[in-house]
Design a protein around this motif. Structure first.
Motif, PDB file in Angstrom:
ATOM      1  N   TRP A 166       0.700  -1.043  -0.123  1.00  0.00           N
ATOM      2  CA  TRP A 166       0.010   0.044  -0.022  1.00  0.00           C
ATOM      3  C   TRP A 166       0.775   1.076   0.034  1.00  0.00           C
ATOM      4  O   TRP A 166       0.656   2.282  -0.515  1.00  0.00           O
ATOM      5  CB  TRP A 166      -0.793   0.010   1.180  1.00  0.00           C
ATOM      6  CG  TRP A 166      -1.879  -0.854   1.282  1.00  0.00           C
ATOM      7  CD1 TRP A 166      -1.913  -2.262   2.289  1.00  0.00           C
ATOM      8  CD2 TRP A 166      -2.931  -1.548   0.237  1.00  0.00           C
ATOM      9  NE1 TRP A 166      -2.733  -3.101   1.961  1.00  0.00           N
ATOM     10  CE2 TRP A 166      -3.446  -2.488   0.963  1.00  0.00           C
ATOM     11  CE3 TRP A 166      -3.314  -0.927  -0.877  1.00  0.00           C
ATOM     12  CZ2 TRP A 166      -4.551  -3.041   0.178  1.00  0.00           C
ATOM     13  CZ3 TRP A 166      -4.329  -1.420  -1.477  1.00  0.00           C
ATOM     14  CH2 TRP A 166      -4.924  -2.623  -0.902  1.00  0.00           C
ATOM     15  N   ILE A 167       1.960   1.119   0.518  1.00  0.00           N
ATOM     16  CA  ILE A 167       2.729   2.433   0.744  1.00  0.00           C
ATOM     17  C   ILE A 167       3.606   2.641  -0.528  1.00  0.00           C
ATOM     18  O   ILE A 167       3.650   3.887  -0.878  1.00  0.00           O
ATOM     19  CB  ILE A 167       3.913   2.196   1.920  1.00  0.00           C
ATOM     20  CG1 ILE A 167       3.344   2.369   3.411  1.00  0.00           C
ATOM     21  CG2 ILE A 167       4.964   3.225   1.959  1.00  0.00           C
ATOM     22  CD1 ILE A 167       4.324   2.035   4.429  1.00  0.00           C
ATOM     23  N   GLN A 168       3.839   1.406  -1.223  1.00  0.00           N
ATOM     24  CA  GLN A 168       4.719   1.811  -2.565  1.00  0.00           C
ATOM     25  C   GLN A 168       3.554   2.215  -3.524  1.00  0.00           C
ATOM     26  O   GLN A 168       3.775   2.906  -4.583  1.00  0.00           O
ATOM     27  CB  GLN A 168       5.387   0.364  -2.916  1.00  0.00           C
ATOM     28  CG  GLN A 168       6.531   0.079  -1.902  1.00  0.00           C
ATOM     29  CD  GLN A 168       7.761   1.505  -2.052  1.00  0.00           C
ATOM     30  OE1 GLN A 168       7.770   2.119  -3.004  1.00  0.00           O
ATOM     31  NE2 GLN A 168       8.102   1.640  -0.810  1.00  0.00           N
ATOM     32  N   MET A 169       2.423   1.864  -3.287  1.00  0.00           N
ATOM     33  CA  MET A 169       1.392   2.418  -4.428  1.00  0.00           C
ATOM     34  C   MET A 169       1.053   3.950  -4.253  1.00  0.00           C
ATOM     35  O   MET A 169       1.116   4.453  -5.249  1.00  0.00           O
ATOM     36  CB  MET A 169      -0.053   1.825  -4.105  1.00  0.00           C
ATOM     37  CG  MET A 169      -0.167   0.472  -4.459  1.00  0.00           C
ATOM     38  SD  MET A 169      -1.769  -0.417  -4.085  1.00  0.00           S
ATOM     39  CE  MET A 169      -2.981   0.691  -4.797  1.00  0.00           C
ATOM     40  N   CYS A 170       1.206   4.338  -2.913  1.00  0.00           N
ATOM     41  CA  CYS A 170       1.160   5.978  -2.818  1.00  0.00           C
ATOM     42  C   CYS A 170       2.481   6.471  -3.249  1.00  0.00           C
ATOM     43  O   CYS A 170       2.428   7.566  -3.837  1.00  0.00           O
ATOM     44  CB  CYS A 170       1.149   6.243  -1.211  1.00  0.00           C
ATOM     45  SG  CYS A 170      -0.575   6.116  -0.796  1.00  0.00           S
ATOM     46  N   GLU A 171       3.834   5.709  -3.177  1.00  0.00           N
ATOM     47  CA  GLU A 171       4.742   6.345  -3.754  1.00  0.00           C
ATOM     48  C   GLU A 171       4.949   6.708  -5.097  1.00  0.00           C
ATOM     49  O   GLU A 171       5.435   7.645  -5.735  1.00  0.00           O
ATOM     50  CB  GLU A 171       6.202   5.387  -3.252  1.00  0.00           C
ATOM     51  CG  GLU A 171       6.239   5.562  -1.839  1.00  0.00           C
ATOM     52  CD  GLU A 171       6.989   6.766  -1.092  1.00  0.00           C
ATOM     53  OE1 GLU A 171       7.119   7.699  -1.917  1.00  0.00           O
ATOM     54  OE2 GLU A 171       6.975   7.163   0.072  1.00  0.00           O
ATOM     55  N   VAL A 172       4.613   5.522  -5.786  1.00  0.00           N
ATOM     56  CA  VAL A 172       4.366   5.702  -7.150  1.00  0.00           C
ATOM     57  C   VAL A 172       3.480   6.517  -7.863  1.00  0.00           C
ATOM     58  O   VAL A 172       3.972   7.449  -8.630  1.00  0.00           O
ATOM     59  CB  VAL A 172       3.908   4.220  -7.763  1.00  0.00           C
ATOM     60  CG1 VAL A 172       3.770   4.266  -9.190  1.00  0.00           C
ATOM     61  CG2 VAL A 172       5.014   3.371  -7.665  1.00  0.00           C
ATOM     62  N   ALA A 173       2.303   6.671  -7.114  1.00  0.00           N
ATOM     63  CA  ALA A 173       1.404   7.792  -7.404  1.00  0.00           C
ATOM     64  C   ALA A 173       1.962   9.201  -7.320  1.00  0.00           C
ATOM     65  O   ALA A 173       1.613  10.123  -8.101  1.00  0.00           O
ATOM     66  CB  ALA A 173       0.042   7.693  -6.612  1.00  0.00           C
ATOM     67  N   ALA A 174       2.605   9.505  -6.151  1.00  0.00           N
ATOM     68  CA  ALA A 174       3.105  10.834  -5.739  1.00  0.00           C
ATOM     69  C   ALA A 174       4.268  11.145  -6.904  1.00  0.00           C
ATOM     70  O   ALA A 174       4.543  12.138  -7.086  1.00  0.00           O
ATOM     71  CB  ALA A 174       3.781  10.712  -4.304  1.00  0.00           C
TER      72      ALA A 174
END
Length: 293
Positions: A166-174
Motif C-alpha cells: 500500500w505504501i509503495q502504491m502511494c509512492e508511485v502515485a506521488a
C-alpha cells in the motif's frame, strides 16, 4: 466539447483535494481504512491525471499551430520525466527488496524472526524473501520481554496486512503526480497505527511503553532507514492513541464515496485515453476530437 474540457480538469481537482486533505482524512478514518483507501484513490487519481495530460498533449500536437505544438511538447516532456522518476523509484525498490530478501531466507529457519548483532536499537519488517521480522540486539536488550513481544507483533502486523504494498502504491502515485506527495507519509502513519492496535491485543500498556522507549533510544539518530520501522509515523500521536481506549468510528460513508470516486475516475481515464486514440489514430470516418472546441 466544453463538457470534455471539464472532465479533463476533474482529475486535477481530486488530486488537489487528496494532496491538501490527506491529513484530515488520516485523522478522520480508522487506520485499517486509511491504509487501503488512500493508496487506491492516489493510484486512480494519478492515472487519471496522466490520462488528462496525454489527451491535452495529443490535441495540442495535432492542432497544427506552432504555439500550441510547443505547449504540447512541453507537456509531453514533463510526462516523460515523471514516468522516468517512477521507473527509477521502482528500480530502487526492487534492488532493495532483492538485498533484503536474505533476511527472509534466514527467517524460514528461525520462526520468522532474525536477530542482528548491532548496538543500534531497531526493529523492522522485511516483506521480501517470504517475510521476516528483524530485531537488533541493541533493542532486544533494552526492552522487557512483554515490550519485545509487542514489537514483534507490531512488525508481524506490517507483514500480515501487506503495508509495504500500500505504501509503495502511494509512492508511485506521488512520483507520477507530485501534488500527491503528502499522501505517502499519511499512509505510513496509518500503517503504524494499524500495527500498533494489533500489538495492543497483547497489552496496551506494554505496546505504548515499547514504542515510546524505542523512539527515545533512537532519538539520537539522524533519520529512519526503514520504511516499516517500529518508530515510523507520528510517534507522539501513536502514543496518545494507545493511551486511550481503542475507538472504531464508522467509515462506511467515506468508503462509499471513495468507491464512487474510483469508478468515476476510472471512466474518466478511459475517456481521456479515447481522446488520445481519436487524435492519434482515428478510426475510419471518425473525426479527430478536440477538447478545445
Amino acid at each position: 466539447m466544453t463538457l470534455l474540457l471539464i472532465v479533463a480538469v476533474l482529475p486535477w481537482v481530486l488530486s488537489l483535494m487528496l494532496g491538501f486533505g490527506a491529513d484530515q482524512l488520516d485523522r478522520r478514518l480508522n487506520p485499517s481504512t486509511a491504509v487501503v483507501l488512500l493508496p487506491i484513490l492516489s493510484m486512480v487519481t494519478a492515472f487519471a491525471v496522466a490520462a488528462s495530460l496525454a489527451a491535452v498533449a495529443a490535441v495540442l500536437l495535432a492542432s497544427g499551430e506552432r504555439a500550441w505544438i510547443a505547449v504540447g511538447i512541453i507537456i509531453s516532456a514533463w510526462m516523460l520525466w515523471r514516468v522516468v522518476e517512477v521507473a527509477r523509484h521502482v528500480r530502487r525498490v526492487v534492488v532493495g527488496a532483492s538485498i533484503a530478501s536474505e533476511f527472509g531466507d534466514e527467517a524460514r529457519a528461525t520462526g520468522g524472526i532474525v536477530v542482528v548483532d548491532s548496538d543500534v536499537p531497531d526493529a523492522f519488517a522485511v516483506p521480501s524473501g517470504g517475510g521476516a521480522v528483524v530485531i537488533t540486539t541493541g533493542l532486544a536488550e533494552a526492552l522487557s520481554d512483554n515490550e519485545l513481544r509487542a514489537v514483534v507483533e507490531h512488525e508481524r502486523a506490517h507483514l500480515r496486512h501487506r503495508h509495504s504494498v500500500w505504501i509503495q502504491m502511494c509512492e508511485v502515485a506521488a512520483r507520477l503526480d507530485p501534488i500527491l506527495r503528502p499522501v505517502p507519509s499519511k499512509v505510513r502513519h496509518a500503517a503504524e497505527r494499524q500495527a500498533d492496535e494489533s500489538a495492543a491485543t497483547l497489552g496496551r500498556r506494554d505496546t505504548l511503553s515499547a514504542i515510546a522507549r524505542t523512539a527515545l533510544l533512537r532519538a539520537h539518530l539522524a533519520h529512519e532507514t526503514h520504511t516499516l520501522a517500529s518508530t515510523g509515523g507520528d510517534v507522539v500521536r501513536r502514543v496518545q492513541a494507545l493511551s486511550e481506549p481503542p475507538r472504531h468510528r464508522p467509515d462506511r460513508g467515506i468508503v462509499a464515496a471513495g468507491v464512487v470516486l474510483v469508478l468515476a475516475f476510472t471512466v474518466i481515464s478511459v475517456a481521456m485515453f479515447d481522446v488520445v486514440q481519436d487524435v492519434v489514430a482515428p478510426e475510419t470516418g471518425e473525426v479527430a476530437t478536440s477538447i478545445f472546441r
